[in-house]
Design a protein around this motif. Structure first.
Motif, mmCIF file in Angstrom:
data_model
loop_
_atom_site.group_PDB
_atom_site.id
_atom_site.type_symbol
_atom_site.label_atom_id
_atom_site.label_comp_id
_atom_site.label_asym_id
_atom_site.label_seq_id
_atom_site.Cartn_x
_atom_site.Cartn_y
_atom_site.Cartn_z
ATOM 1 N N UNK A 70 0.837 -1.202 0.000
ATOM 2 C CA UNK A 70 0.000 0.000 0.000
ATOM 3 C C UNK A 70 0.869 1.248 0.000
ATOM 4 N N UNK A 71 1.923 1.248 0.804
ATOM 5 C CA UNK A 71 2.807 2.404 0.901
ATOM 6 C C UNK A 71 3.519 2.664 -0.422
ATOM 7 N N UNK A 72 4.004 1.594 -1.059
ATOM 8 C CA UNK A 72 4.682 1.748 -2.347
ATOM 9 C C UNK A 72 3.731 2.262 -3.412
ATOM 10 N N UNK A 73 2.523 1.717 -3.459
ATOM 11 C CA UNK A 73 1.551 2.150 -4.463
ATOM 12 C C UNK A 73 1.181 3.608 -4.265
ATOM 13 N N UNK A 74 0.975 4.027 -3.010
ATOM 14 C CA UNK A 74 0.649 5.435 -2.750
ATOM 15 C C UNK A 74 1.788 6.343 -3.196
ATOM 16 N N UNK A 75 3.013 5.911 -2.923
ATOM 17 C CA UNK A 75 4.178 6.700 -3.334
ATOM 18 C C UNK A 75 4.241 6.805 -4.855
ATOM 19 N N UNK A 76 4.048 5.686 -5.555
ATOM 20 C CA UNK A 76 4.173 5.671 -7.007
ATOM 21 C C UNK A 76 3.087 6.521 -7.671
ATOM 22 N N UNK A 77 1.833 6.367 -7.227
ATOM 23 C CA UNK A 77 0.740 7.153 -7.800
ATOM 24 C C UNK A 77 0.937 8.638 -7.510
ATOM 25 N N UNK A 78 1.438 8.951 -6.319
ATOM 26 C CA UNK A 78 1.711 10.354 -5.984
ATOM 27 C C UNK A 78 2.791 10.931 -6.899
ATOM 28 N N UNK A 79 3.810 10.136 -7.215
ATOM 29 C CA UNK A 79 4.847 10.591 -8.134
ATOM 30 C C UNK A 79 4.271 10.849 -9.524
ATOM 31 N N UNK A 80 3.386 9.974 -9.981
ATOM 32 C CA UNK A 80 2.736 10.182 -11.279
ATOM 33 C C UNK A 80 1.865 11.438 -11.252
ATOM 34 N N UNK A 81 1.078 11.594 -10.185
ATOM 35 C CA UNK A 81 0.187 12.752 -10.080
ATOM 36 C C UNK A 81 0.944 14.072 -10.071
ATOM 37 N N UNK A 82 2.153 14.041 -9.530
ATOM 38 C CA UNK A 82 2.936 15.269 -9.387
ATOM 39 C C UNK A 82 3.239 15.912 -10.733
ATOM 40 N N UNK A 83 3.438 15.100 -11.768
ATOM 41 C CA UNK A 83 3.886 15.655 -13.044
ATOM 42 C C UNK A 83 3.014 15.271 -14.236
ATOM 43 N N UNK A 84 2.173 14.262 -14.095
ATOM 44 C CA UNK A 84 1.402 13.782 -15.237
ATOM 45 C C UNK A 84 -0.079 14.115 -15.082
ATOM 46 N N UNK A 113 -9.520 3.038 -2.992
ATOM 47 C CA UNK A 113 -10.257 4.261 -2.667
ATOM 48 C C UNK A 113 -9.338 5.233 -1.928
ATOM 49 N N UNK A 114 -8.506 4.694 -1.046
ATOM 50 C CA UNK A 114 -7.550 5.533 -0.316
ATOM 51 C C UNK A 114 -6.474 6.086 -1.248
ATOM 52 N N UNK A 115 -6.017 5.259 -2.181
ATOM 53 C CA UNK A 115 -4.977 5.693 -3.124
ATOM 54 C C UNK A 115 -5.462 6.857 -3.972
ATOM 55 N N UNK A 116 -6.727 6.836 -4.352
ATOM 56 C CA UNK A 116 -7.265 7.847 -5.274
ATOM 57 C C UNK A 116 -8.163 8.867 -4.588
ATOM 58 N N UNK A 117 -8.174 8.895 -3.254
ATOM 59 C CA UNK A 117 -9.096 9.777 -2.521
ATOM 60 C C UNK A 117 -8.745 11.247 -2.715
ATOM 61 N N UNK A 118 -9.762 12.089 -2.658
ATOM 62 C CA UNK A 118 -9.559 13.535 -2.778
ATOM 63 C C UNK A 118 -8.751 14.095 -1.612
ATOM 64 N N UNK A 119 -8.759 13.389 -0.467
ATOM 65 C CA UNK A 119 -8.032 13.878 0.705
ATOM 66 C C UNK A 119 -6.526 13.884 0.482
ATOM 67 N N UNK A 120 -6.062 13.207 -0.580
ATOM 68 C CA UNK A 120 -4.629 13.284 -0.898
ATOM 69 C C UNK A 120 -4.246 14.723 -1.227
ATOM 70 N N UNK A 121 -5.189 15.463 -1.773
ATOM 71 C CA UNK A 121 -4.920 16.827 -2.206
ATOM 72 C C UNK A 121 -5.442 17.810 -1.154
ATOM 73 N N UNK A 122 -4.871 17.718 0.049
ATOM 74 C CA UNK A 122 -5.316 18.562 1.151
ATOM 75 C C UNK A 122 -4.548 19.869 1.220
ATOM 76 N N UNK A 184 10.909 15.330 -7.282
ATOM 77 C CA UNK A 184 9.672 14.906 -6.658
ATOM 78 C C UNK A 184 9.788 14.646 -5.169
ATOM 79 N N UNK A 185 10.897 15.065 -4.561
ATOM 80 C CA UNK A 185 11.143 14.870 -3.134
ATOM 81 C C UNK A 185 10.824 16.150 -2.369
ATOM 82 N N UNK A 186 10.761 16.028 -1.033
ATOM 83 C CA UNK A 186 10.343 17.143 -0.184
ATOM 84 C C UNK A 186 11.518 17.713 0.591
#
Length: 280
Positions: A70-84, A113-122, A184-186
Motif C-alpha cells: 500500500x505504501x509503495x503504491x501510494x508513493x508511485x501514484x503520488x509521483x505520477x500525479x505530481x507531473x502527469x 479508494x484511499x490511493x485515489x481519494x480527494x483527501x490526498x490533495x489537502x 519529486x522529493x520534499x
C-alpha cells in the motif's frame, strides 16, 4: 480535436536473482528502481506543460507485505500525479494480482479508494518558485536539490533549483511544504539540523514562512521548521551547505557541522549518524 497527450508506459522489475521483499528492504529497492524513469518523466512533462499520461504501470515484480504494498503504491501514484495528467494500471480485471486492480483489492487488500481519494490533495499547490539566499554585499545563491538527496546552493538557477510550494493551514496558521520539481522529493529538516530531501511528506517537511521584508515586489522570508530551527547556510570553507539552526544563533558553528567535500558527502555523513531525512 481536444487535448493531445503524450502516453508513456513505466514498468520496473527486480534484477536477475533479486527479490523485492519486506525483510530484504524491498520497498526502498522498488522506489530506487523507478527513480531514473520518474526523473525522465518529470523533465519531459515539464517541457510539454504537463500534457503527459502514464498509460500503463503495474504492481508486478514485488513480494512486499500488505502495508508496504500500500505504501509503495501510494508513493508511485503520488509521483505520477505530481507531473502527469493521470495514470492507469494495466489491467483492471486481469487474472494475476500484480496486473489486476480487482485482484490487488481482493487478494492483497489494496485500498484503491484511499490511493485515489480527494483527501490526498489537502493542500493548495502553487506555481514552481526559486529560493535565493539574502546576504548583504553578495550575490545570492539558489537552493538546489541534488539527485543524491542533498540540498545545496548553486550560483545559477535551472531545473534543479525549482521548488513547488504546497500551502495549508494548521489550527488556522499558514504552513508550507516545498517539493523539488526535478526529483519529486520534499525539503526536509531533521531534529539535529540536517537539511535534505524526503520521499514522503510529514511534520519534518513542514515550514512556517516568516516575512522579514518586502521591497519592489521582492519578498525576503525565513523558513522555520517544525523543530523551531531556521534554514541558513554555512559560509567560508563550508560554502554551499544548507543547515537549520535555532533562530537565536547568529551563525552555525563548525563544530556542529563538519566540512563535507561535496553535497553527497553531507548526506553520507548524516546517514552514518542515524539522522536520515527520509527514514523515521
Amino acid at each position: 480535436f481536444g487535448a493531445v497527450l503524450w502516453d508513456t508506459h513505466l514498468y520496473q522489475f527486480p534484477k536477475h536473482h533479486e527479490r523485492w521483499t519486506t525483510a530484504g528492504g524491498g520497498l526502498l529497492k522498488a522506489i530506487k528502481a523507478y527513480k531514473w524513469d520518474l526523473e525522465q518523466l518529470r523533465y519531459f512533462s515539464n517541457l510539454q506543460g504537463g500534457r503527459v499520461i502514464v498509460g500503463e504501470y503495474s504492481m508486478a515484480g514485488q513480494s512486499l507485505q500488505t502495508a508496504e504494498r500500500q505504501e509503495f503504491l501510494q508513493w508511485l501514484v503520488d509521483q505520477f500525479d505530481f507531473v502527469a495528467a493521470g495514470s492507469l494500471v494495466w489491467t483492471f480485471d486481469g487474472d494475476c494480482p500484480g496486473w489486476s486492480m480487482q485482484q490487488q483489492a481482493q487478494k492483497w487488500r489494496i485500498d484503491w479508494r484511499r490511493v485515489t481519494a480527494d483527501t490526498r490533495h489537502d493542500t493548495d499547490e502553487g506555481a514552481a518558485v526559486r529560493l535565493r539566499t539574502a546576504l548583504r554585499g553578495t550575490a545570492g545563491q539558489w537552493l538546489s536539490a541534488h539527485k543524491c538527496g542533498a540540498v545545496w546552493l548553486q550560483h545559477e538557477a535551472d531545473w534543479w533549483e525549482q521548488w513547488v510550494p504546497y500551502r495549508y493551514r494548521v489550527d488556522g496558521d499558514l504552513r508550507i511544504a516545498l517539493r523539488s520539481a526535478a526529483h519529486g522529493t520534499w525539503l526536509s529538516v531533521t531534529d539535529s539540523g540536517h537539511v535534505g530531501q524526503a520521499e514522503w511528506r510529514s511534520l519534518w517537511e513542514e515550514f512556517r514562512v516568516v516575512t522579514m521584508s518586502e521591497e519592489n515586489g521582492v519578498q525576503q522570508v525565513a523558513l522555520v521548521s517544525v523543530h523551531g530551527t531556521v534554514l541558513t547556510f554555512l559560509q567560508e570553507q563550508n560554502a554551499g551547505l544548507v543547515v537549520a539552526i535555532p533562530p537565536t544563533t547568529a551563525t552555525p558553528s563548525d563544530g556542529q557541522h563538519a566540512c563535507p567535500s561535496s553535497p553527497c558527502d553531507a548526506v553520507d555523513r548524516s546517514s552514518q549518524n542515524g539522522s536520515s531525512s527520509s527514514g523515521r
